[in-house]
Design a protein around this motif. Sequence first.
Motif, PDB file in Angstrom:
ATOM      1  N   MET A  63       0.692  -9.361  -0.068  1.00 39.22           N
ATOM      2  CA  MET A  63       1.562  -7.876  -0.962  1.00 39.22           C
ATOM      3  C   MET A  63       2.366  -7.890   0.552  1.00 39.22           C
ATOM      4  O   MET A  63       1.734  -7.607   1.138  1.00 39.22           O
ATOM      5  CB  MET A  63       0.536  -6.601  -0.792  1.00 39.22           C
ATOM      6  CG  MET A  63       1.064  -5.606  -0.937  1.00 39.22           C
ATOM      7  SD  MET A  63      -0.507  -4.243  -1.006  1.00 39.22           S
ATOM      8  CE  MET A  63       0.623  -2.564  -0.537  1.00 39.22           C
ATOM      9  N   ARG A  64       4.081  -7.756  -0.205  1.00 37.35           N
ATOM     10  CA  ARG A  64       4.733  -6.953   0.960  1.00 37.35           C
ATOM     11  C   ARG A  64       4.412  -5.071   0.545  1.00 37.35           C
ATOM     12  O   ARG A  64       4.711  -4.452   0.034  1.00 37.35           O
ATOM     13  CB  ARG A  64       5.883  -8.466   0.867  1.00 37.35           C
ATOM     14  CG  ARG A  64       5.350  -9.405   0.807  1.00 37.35           C
ATOM     15  CD  ARG A  64       6.236 -10.556   1.517  1.00 37.35           C
ATOM     16  NE  ARG A  64       7.038 -10.269   2.595  1.00 37.35           N
ATOM     17  CZ  ARG A  64       6.427 -11.501   3.660  1.00 37.35           C
ATOM     18  NH1 ARG A  64       5.793 -11.916   3.023  1.00 37.35           N
ATOM     19  NH2 ARG A  64       7.112 -10.985   4.709  1.00 37.35           N
ATOM     20  N   TYR A  65       5.612  -5.092   2.099  1.00 38.93           N
ATOM     21  CA  TYR A  65       5.906  -3.984   2.390  1.00 38.93           C
ATOM     22  C   TYR A  65       6.405  -3.978   3.878  1.00 38.93           C
ATOM     23  O   TYR A  65       7.140  -4.685   4.060  1.00 38.93           O
ATOM     24  CB  TYR A  65       4.618  -2.910   2.837  1.00 38.93           C
ATOM     25  CG  TYR A  65       4.117  -2.718   3.873  1.00 38.93           C
ATOM     26  CD1 TYR A  65       2.469  -3.937   3.415  1.00 38.93           C
ATOM     27  CD2 TYR A  65       4.347  -2.073   5.187  1.00 38.93           C
ATOM     28  CE1 TYR A  65       2.060  -4.260   4.535  1.00 38.93           C
ATOM     29  CE2 TYR A  65       3.214  -2.579   6.117  1.00 38.93           C
ATOM     30  CZ  TYR A  65       2.386  -3.601   5.830  1.00 38.93           C
ATOM     31  OH  TYR A  65       1.412  -4.014   6.860  1.00 38.93           O
ATOM     32  N   ASP A  66       7.723  -3.311   4.053  1.00 37.54           N
ATOM     33  CA  ASP A  66       8.486  -2.827   4.675  1.00 37.54           C
ATOM     34  C   ASP A  66       8.104  -1.908   5.775  1.00 37.54           C
ATOM     35  O   ASP A  66       7.505  -0.535   5.432  1.00 37.54           O
ATOM     36  CB  ASP A  66      10.318  -2.321   4.046  1.00 37.54           C
ATOM     37  CG  ASP A  66      10.145  -3.367   3.164  1.00 37.54           C
ATOM     38  OD1 ASP A  66       9.985  -4.625   3.854  1.00 37.54           O
ATOM     39  OD2 ASP A  66      10.567  -2.620   1.921  1.00 37.54           O
ATOM     40  N   SER A  78       9.955  -6.839   7.305  1.00 40.26           N
ATOM     41  CA  SER A  78       9.450  -7.028   5.831  1.00 40.26           C
ATOM     42  C   SER A  78       7.494  -7.329   6.576  1.00 40.26           C
ATOM     43  O   SER A  78       7.499  -8.259   6.533  1.00 40.26           O
ATOM     44  CB  SER A  78       9.304  -7.527   4.836  1.00 40.26           C
ATOM     45  OG  SER A  78       8.204  -8.270   3.999  1.00 40.26           O
ATOM     46  N   GLN A  81      -0.446  -8.379   3.743  1.00 42.82           N
ATOM     47  CA  GLN A  81      -1.393  -8.256   3.297  1.00 42.82           C
ATOM     48  C   GLN A  81      -1.827  -9.042   2.633  1.00 42.82           C
ATOM     49  O   GLN A  81      -1.286  -9.040   1.772  1.00 42.82           O
ATOM     50  CB  GLN A  81      -1.477  -6.692   4.018  1.00 42.82           C
ATOM     51  CG  GLN A  81      -1.436  -5.807   2.577  1.00 42.82           C
ATOM     52  CD  GLN A  81      -1.544  -4.167   2.718  1.00 42.82           C
ATOM     53  OE1 GLN A  81      -2.052  -3.618   4.179  1.00 42.82           O
ATOM     54  NE2 GLN A  81      -1.127  -3.373   2.872  1.00 42.82           N
ATOM     55  N   PHE A 156      -0.667   1.034   8.101  1.00 43.08           N
ATOM     56  CA  PHE A 156       0.758   1.320   7.310  1.00 43.08           C
ATOM     57  C   PHE A 156       0.790   0.228   6.319  1.00 43.08           C
ATOM     58  O   PHE A 156       1.240   0.320   4.807  1.00 43.08           O
ATOM     59  CB  PHE A 156       1.928   0.621   8.320  1.00 43.08           C
ATOM     60  CG  PHE A 156       3.097   1.194   9.135  1.00 43.08           C
ATOM     61  CD1 PHE A 156       3.302   2.519   9.356  1.00 43.08           C
ATOM     62  CD2 PHE A 156       3.362   0.983  10.966  1.00 43.08           C
ATOM     63  CE1 PHE A 156       3.987   3.061  10.453  1.00 43.08           C
ATOM     64  CE2 PHE A 156       4.568   1.494  11.797  1.00 43.08           C
ATOM     65  CZ  PHE A 156       4.365   2.664  11.264  1.00 43.08           C
ATOM     66  N   GLY A 157      -0.416  -0.804   6.765  1.00 39.36           N
ATOM     67  CA  GLY A 157      -0.971  -1.375   5.435  1.00 39.36           C
ATOM     68  C   GLY A 157      -1.385  -0.530   4.668  1.00 39.36           C
ATOM     69  O   GLY A 157      -1.097  -0.639   3.116  1.00 39.36           O
ATOM     70  N   ALA A 160       0.526   1.874   2.922  1.00 37.09           N
ATOM     71  CA  ALA A 160       1.308   1.368   1.436  1.00 37.09           C
ATOM     72  C   ALA A 160       0.522   0.979   0.486  1.00 37.09           C
ATOM     73  O   ALA A 160       1.362   1.278  -0.360  1.00 37.09           O
ATOM     74  CB  ALA A 160       1.850  -0.351   2.036  1.00 37.09           C
ATOM     75  N   LEU A 161      -0.094   0.857   0.598  1.00 36.51           N
ATOM     76  CA  LEU A 161      -1.706   0.098  -0.761  1.00 36.51           C
ATOM     77  C   LEU A 161      -2.225   1.562  -1.013  1.00 36.51           C
ATOM     78  O   LEU A 161      -2.358   1.940  -2.429  1.00 36.51           O
ATOM     79  CB  LEU A 161      -2.840  -0.545  -0.632  1.00 36.51           C
ATOM     80  CG  LEU A 161      -3.638  -0.729  -1.225  1.00 36.51           C
ATOM     81  CD1 LEU A 161      -3.059  -1.824  -2.067  1.00 36.51           C
ATOM     82  CD2 LEU A 161      -5.001  -1.092  -0.975  1.00 36.51           C
ATOM     83  N   GLU A 163      -0.553   4.489  -0.932  1.00 32.89           N
ATOM     84  CA  GLU A 163       0.666   4.831  -2.219  1.00 32.89           C
ATOM     85  C   GLU A 163       0.865   4.615  -3.636  1.00 32.89           C
ATOM     86  O   GLU A 163       1.164   4.813  -4.488  1.00 32.89           O
ATOM     87  CB  GLU A 163       2.233   4.522  -1.237  1.00 32.89           C
ATOM     88  CG  GLU A 163       3.047   5.492  -1.536  1.00 32.89           C
ATOM     89  CD  GLU A 163       4.293   5.563  -0.624  1.00 32.89           C
ATOM     90  OE1 GLU A 163       3.968   5.818   0.897  1.00 32.89           O
ATOM     91  OE2 GLU A 163       5.185   5.191  -1.201  1.00 32.89           O
ATOM     92  N   ARG A 164       0.425   3.061  -3.483  1.00 35.03           N
ATOM     93  CA  ARG A 164       0.813   1.887  -4.469  1.00 35.03           C
ATOM     94  C   ARG A 164       0.015   2.527  -6.142  1.00 35.03           C
ATOM     95  O   ARG A 164      -0.178   2.654  -6.730  1.00 35.03           O
ATOM     96  CB  ARG A 164       0.409   0.885  -4.091  1.00 35.03           C
ATOM     97  CG  ARG A 164       0.146  -0.712  -5.794  1.00 35.03           C
ATOM     98  CD  ARG A 164      -0.135  -1.789  -4.779  1.00 35.03           C
ATOM     99  NE  ARG A 164       0.208  -2.806  -6.131  1.00 35.03           N
ATOM    100  CZ  ARG A 164      -0.540  -4.162  -5.869  1.00 35.03           C
ATOM    101  NH1 ARG A 164      -0.569  -4.299  -4.401  1.00 35.03           N
ATOM    102  NH2 ARG A 164      -1.457  -4.742  -6.897  1.00 35.03           N
TER     103      ARG A 164
END
Length: 376
Positions: A63-66, A78, A81, A156-157, A160-161, A163-164
């Motif tokens: 999984m990618r996030y910025d 970018s 994880q 951050f990771g 991001a998860l 939030e997803r």
Amino acid sequence: MIVTASLLLSHLTSEVSKDSLRQTLTHLSTYPTRNTNTPELEKAAEWVASEFKKIPGLRVELMRYDVKKGRRVVADKSVVQVVATLPGESDKKIIVGGHLDTINLTGDPLTAIAPGINDDGSGVALTLECARILSQKRWRNTLVFVAFSGEEQGLFGSGALAERAQKESWKIEAMLNNDTVGASQGPGKLKDKKRVRLYSEESTDHNSRELARFIEWETRGKVKGFSPWLVFRKDRFQRGGDHTPFNIKGFNAVRFVEAIEYLTHQHTDKDTLEGIDFDYLANVVRLNLISLSSFASAADAPTNVRYDAKQAHDTIVRWNSQPGVSYRVYWRESSSSVWQGMVEAGEKNEVTIKGKNKDDHVFAVGAVGGVPISAG
Ligand SMILES: [Zn+2]
């Protein structure tokens, strides 16, 4: 039924392999750093993904996030994880994870040696081990195994998860964060081989608190000489972890962390394999396995859990039940932080608890294996 469940449980916990935990951490020791700013994090993530891919039944995703340049982030980037999913019959999800990234706060973020074998290689090794063992069976609910990144930069990771998960309307029954769970020995004589701390979000009736309380109940007496130590705080003083973004988004999340941290080794080049107590780490894996298998088997929680309004010394608890689902009723004195008793209710939707008054006790009802809902 009960015999099968306990056989399954002892099978699960006896499957924990110190060798396999050691192999993971020995491999992680080959990266000079897994700092989120460095290419080594990418390589380590690919390796973790390849380990998940060896396990039949798992769907593995990089999984990618910025992230933006800022505190502890040297440039816009970018970041990757690893998210591995074991699909169940239902779309209800149980998440377990640790963070793959490391940091050395005493040196340059790109070049300083940051082995991070305990913080949080231990959580990643635990997550892989749980995946390996739990994948041997198909479960009612979906299990999600995560090696987070960007933790040391500001969660951050996991942010991001979480939030997803919110955007995609994930139904999360529980999220277990394991961060720094591999050592029993602190500096000098400080030592605790018997407990792992379990942090849960503030406010007495927070779902995270109920999750922690239930983990304590479900694991009580099941791992010889080892137990969770409930800490009713969201994390240690002025510190944080990957459970918190999930709590902020309204999911139930808690954090395991060893009882005594070697604070002067953390976030330096001294967080190495020598600090790991594999018996201790294996016991934390066992607590996770018992909890995860319980949540993964649980039917939906009951709704409308309520007291009979009549004043009485016996307490009548009622709830809305689903056909074919078995329930359990738990009780504790109002001042007790842990559940003190449980009554099997089978498929009923009402139970009378003799001699326990709702004036001075708390009652809750759960589907077998599921986090109970307090009566109101
Ligand atoms: Zn950590």
